[in-house]
Design a protein around this motif. Sequence first.
Motif, PDB file in Angstrom:
ATOM      1  N   GLY A 156      39.834  50.261  51.924  1.00  0.00           N
ATOM      2  CA  GLY A 156      40.148  51.654  52.200  1.00  0.00           C
ATOM      3  C   GLY A 156      41.471  51.861  52.902  1.00  0.00           C
ATOM      4  N   ILE A 157      41.895  50.870  53.724  1.00  0.00           N
ATOM      5  CA  ILE A 157      43.141  51.045  54.464  1.00  0.00           C
ATOM      6  C   ILE A 157      44.326  50.366  53.783  1.00  0.00           C
ATOM      7  N   LEU A 158      44.050  49.477  52.821  1.00  0.00           N
ATOM      8  CA  LEU A 158      45.142  48.811  52.119  1.00  0.00           C
ATOM      9  C   LEU A 158      46.087  49.819  51.479  1.00  0.00           C
ATOM     10  N   ASN A 159      45.507  50.805  50.796  1.00  0.00           N
ATOM     11  CA  ASN A 159      46.336  51.781  50.089  1.00  0.00           C
ATOM     12  C   ASN A 159      47.159  52.638  51.037  1.00  0.00           C
TER      13      ASN A 159
ATOM     14  N   GLY B 208      43.098  56.326  46.428  1.00  0.00           N
ATOM     15  CA  GLY B 208      44.272  56.993  46.953  1.00  0.00           C
ATOM     16  C   GLY B 208      44.617  56.544  48.357  1.00  0.00           C
ATOM     17  N   PRO B 209      45.704  57.063  48.915  1.00  0.00           N
ATOM     18  CA  PRO B 209      46.208  56.586  50.212  1.00  0.00           C
ATOM     19  C   PRO B 209      45.276  56.843  51.393  1.00  0.00           C
ATOM     20  N   LYS B 210      44.445  57.878  51.324  1.00  0.00           N
ATOM     21  CA  LYS B 210      43.548  58.185  52.441  1.00  0.00           C
ATOM     22  C   LYS B 210      42.080  58.080  52.006  1.00  0.00           C
ATOM     23  N   HIS B 211      41.812  57.134  51.124  1.00  0.00           N
ATOM     24  CA  HIS B 211      40.456  56.955  50.606  1.00  0.00           C
ATOM     25  C   HIS B 211      39.442  56.779  51.731  1.00  0.00           C
ATOM     26  N   GLN B 212      39.760  55.905  52.670  1.00  0.00           N
ATOM     27  CA  GLN B 212      38.825  55.613  53.750  1.00  0.00           C
ATOM     28  C   GLN B 212      38.563  56.838  54.608  1.00  0.00           C
ATOM     29  N   ALA B 213      39.617  57.602  54.886  1.00  0.00           N
ATOM     30  CA  ALA B 213      39.458  58.800  55.715  1.00  0.00           C
ATOM     31  C   ALA B 213      38.576  59.837  55.019  1.00  0.00           C
ATOM     32  N   VAL B 214      38.751  59.989  53.708  1.00  0.00           N
ATOM     33  CA  VAL B 214      37.925  60.952  52.969  1.00  0.00           C
ATOM     34  C   VAL B 214      36.463  60.507  52.977  1.00  0.00           C
TER      35      VAL B 214
ATOM     36  N   ILE C 152      51.644  42.171  48.383  1.00  0.00           N
ATOM     37  CA  ILE C 152      51.500  42.216  49.836  1.00  0.00           C
ATOM     38  C   ILE C 152      50.132  41.758  50.314  1.00  0.00           C
ATOM     39  N   GLY C 153      49.207  41.475  49.385  1.00  0.00           N
ATOM     40  CA  GLY C 153      47.874  41.051  49.796  1.00  0.00           C
ATOM     41  C   GLY C 153      47.256  40.072  48.814  1.00  0.00           C
ATOM     42  N   LEU C 154      46.685  38.977  49.326  1.00  0.00           N
ATOM     43  CA  LEU C 154      45.923  38.033  48.510  1.00  0.00           C
ATOM     44  C   LEU C 154      44.448  38.380  48.628  1.00  0.00           C
ATOM     45  N   PRO C 155      43.739  38.514  47.509  1.00  0.00           N
ATOM     46  CA  PRO C 155      42.343  38.944  47.563  1.00  0.00           C
ATOM     47  C   PRO C 155      41.445  37.945  48.264  1.00  0.00           C
ATOM     48  N   THR C 156      40.516  38.471  49.044  1.00  0.00           N
ATOM     49  CA  THR C 156      39.441  37.655  49.602  1.00  0.00           C
ATOM     50  C   THR C 156      38.183  38.015  48.825  1.00  0.00           C
ATOM     51  N   ASP C 157      37.212  38.666  49.452  1.00  0.00           N
ATOM     52  CA  ASP C 157      36.020  39.091  48.738  1.00  0.00           C
ATOM     53  C   ASP C 157      36.285  40.387  48.000  1.00  0.00           C
ATOM     54  N   VAL C 158      35.388  40.721  47.088  1.00  0.00           N
ATOM     55  CA  VAL C 158      35.469  42.017  46.410  1.00  0.00           C
ATOM     56  C   VAL C 158      34.375  42.955  46.900  1.00  0.00           C
ATOM     57  N   GLY C 159      33.758  42.635  48.018  1.00  0.00           N
ATOM     58  CA  GLY C 159      32.715  43.508  48.544  1.00  0.00           C
ATOM     59  C   GLY C 159      31.531  43.617  47.608  1.00  0.00           C
TER      60      GLY C 159
ATOM     61  N   PRO D  83      20.664  48.333  42.112  1.00  0.00           N
ATOM     62  CA  PRO D  83      20.368  49.140  40.923  1.00  0.00           C
ATOM     63  C   PRO D  83      21.617  49.321  40.073  1.00  0.00           C
ATOM     64  N   GLY D  84      21.457  49.156  38.778  1.00  0.00           N
ATOM     65  CA  GLY D  84      22.616  49.239  37.899  1.00  0.00           C
ATOM     66  C   GLY D  84      23.284  47.904  37.665  1.00  0.00           C
ATOM     67  N   GLY D  85      22.902  46.871  38.460  1.00  0.00           N
ATOM     68  CA  GLY D  85      23.358  45.517  38.200  1.00  0.00           C
ATOM     69  C   GLY D  85      24.649  45.081  38.848  1.00  0.00           C
ATOM     70  N   SER D  86      25.490  46.017  39.248  1.00  0.00           N
ATOM     71  CA  SER D  86      26.745  45.634  39.879  1.00  0.00           C
ATOM     72  C   SER D  86      27.127  46.689  40.908  1.00  0.00           C
ATOM     73  N   GLY D  87      28.007  46.300  41.808  1.00  0.00           N
ATOM     74  CA  GLY D  87      28.430  47.258  42.812  1.00  0.00           C
ATOM     75  C   GLY D  87      29.483  46.671  43.725  1.00  0.00           C
ATOM     76  N   ASN D  88      30.113  47.541  44.475  1.00  0.00           N
ATOM     77  CA  ASN D  88      31.178  47.130  45.372  1.00  0.00           C
ATOM     78  C   ASN D  88      31.179  48.032  46.593  1.00  0.00           C
ATOM     79  N   TRP D  89      31.374  47.429  47.748  1.00  0.00           N
ATOM     80  CA  TRP D  89      31.512  48.203  48.982  1.00  0.00           C
ATOM     81  C   TRP D  89      32.518  47.460  49.847  1.00  0.00           C
ATOM     82  N   GLY D  90      33.705  47.952  49.839  1.00  0.00           N
ATOM     83  CA  GLY D  90      34.744  47.330  50.646  1.00  0.00           C
ATOM     84  C   GLY D  90      35.436  46.211  49.900  1.00  0.00           C
ATOM     85  N   GLY D  91      35.653  45.132  50.571  1.00  0.00           N
ATOM     86  CA  GLY D  91      36.481  44.070  50.029  1.00  0.00           C
ATOM     87  C   GLY D  91      37.801  44.038  50.786  1.00  0.00           C
ATOM     88  N   SER D  92      38.455  42.911  50.787  1.00  0.00           N
ATOM     89  CA  SER D  92      39.609  42.736  51.665  1.00  0.00           C
ATOM     90  C   SER D  92      40.717  41.941  50.990  1.00  0.00           C
ATOM     91  N   TRP D  93      41.862  41.961  51.634  1.00  0.00           N
ATOM     92  CA  TRP D  93      43.022  41.167  51.273  1.00  0.00           C
ATOM     93  C   TRP D  93      43.599  40.568  52.548  1.00  0.00           C
TER      94      TRP D  93
END
Length: 397
Positions: A103-106, A355-361, A145-152, A300-310
Amino acid sequence: MSVTTRRNRLAVAALAAITALGGLTACGNDDEGSVQADGKPAKLVVDTFGEMGYDELVKQYEKESGIKIELRKTAQLGDYRPKLVRYLATGKGAGDVVALEEGILNEFKANPRNWVDLTPLVADHSKEFLAWKWELGKAPDGRLIGLPTDVGSLAVCYRKDLFEAAGLPTDRDQVSALWPDWNAFLETGKKYKAGSGGKALIDSITAVSNGVLFQQGSDLFYDKENNVIADKSPAVKAAWDTALSMTEISAKAATWSPEWSAGFKQGTFAATFCPSWMLGIVADNSGPANKGKWDVAAVPGGSGNWGGSWLSVPEQSAHQKEAAKLAEFLTNATSQGEAFIFGESVAGIQPVHLGPKHQAVKENALEPALRSFENGQASKEKAWEQFTKDAATQGAF
């Protein structure tokens, strides 16, 4: 290394992590700029939030490199971000390697010159990661500017003992089969409630919204030109409607709240949506008395993502080349197998635009509006009106 191979390694690592379920400071690097006789830096500092599983990895790197590694952990992202903003604004204080959450990367991409371009400093690992995850680590000017770690990658953590007491299966494959989709998840929640004497299945509906949001693909709060479209986004509306439908099976314990933390010990809820990075938090909140009672099932739905980092290297680091090597080590396939899990959950994740303020929204508009409905403070209509109004304000930049 193929994505399939990576996913298999991650899945193997999941077994150990599942079994285990049973701070940034104002000062900078004390050894900033200092080097050893062989020219290596005396110390590198790594700033992270939450629990990223690097404790043993940095010990390994210390032995291999002869460089001391200091891990500075901040428990909450909400505490981590403002300190990092201050360090970047003042040009001092940040670690040599810093973790940037999705959320803050962007937001930080808006000024990519704060970050070292890693392209010439590390090998090309683009084929080892999901394409969309690698691309999100690039700034608009093309700098890596960022190397991926987890994909959340997301799953459902559930209490086996509470499921058994409510008459539900406890084997993770059988539990996964209970909810192939969100409607089935709701029906399972009703069965649990009936079998447990009226207890809630899940912690909160905001956790549900996180699960649904990233399953939709495409644009979320912003379009490709970074215009706020929260009130028109099909993905947001799907997450909103699904979350509201889960109110009757919710304990109304907002994620990170004291009630939420206590709920793991008290059995206030029997399931929570847990990205890979949350396993340690689930274990810590549950305490020794509940060790071994939690297991993990498919979302549910088989896949998902919450967060993730670089992992990124700030320009202010005095040891940019060595910091880049450390970031590369911490994000390679073997290291990620040690640190993160839930490989199968990432396979179906569709690319999304943040978008740039995804986390704030998300944190200051979507989740408060959902909670206002969940707690009976607003009707569906008023809660949606609150969300769209706040999203326009929080998303502006």
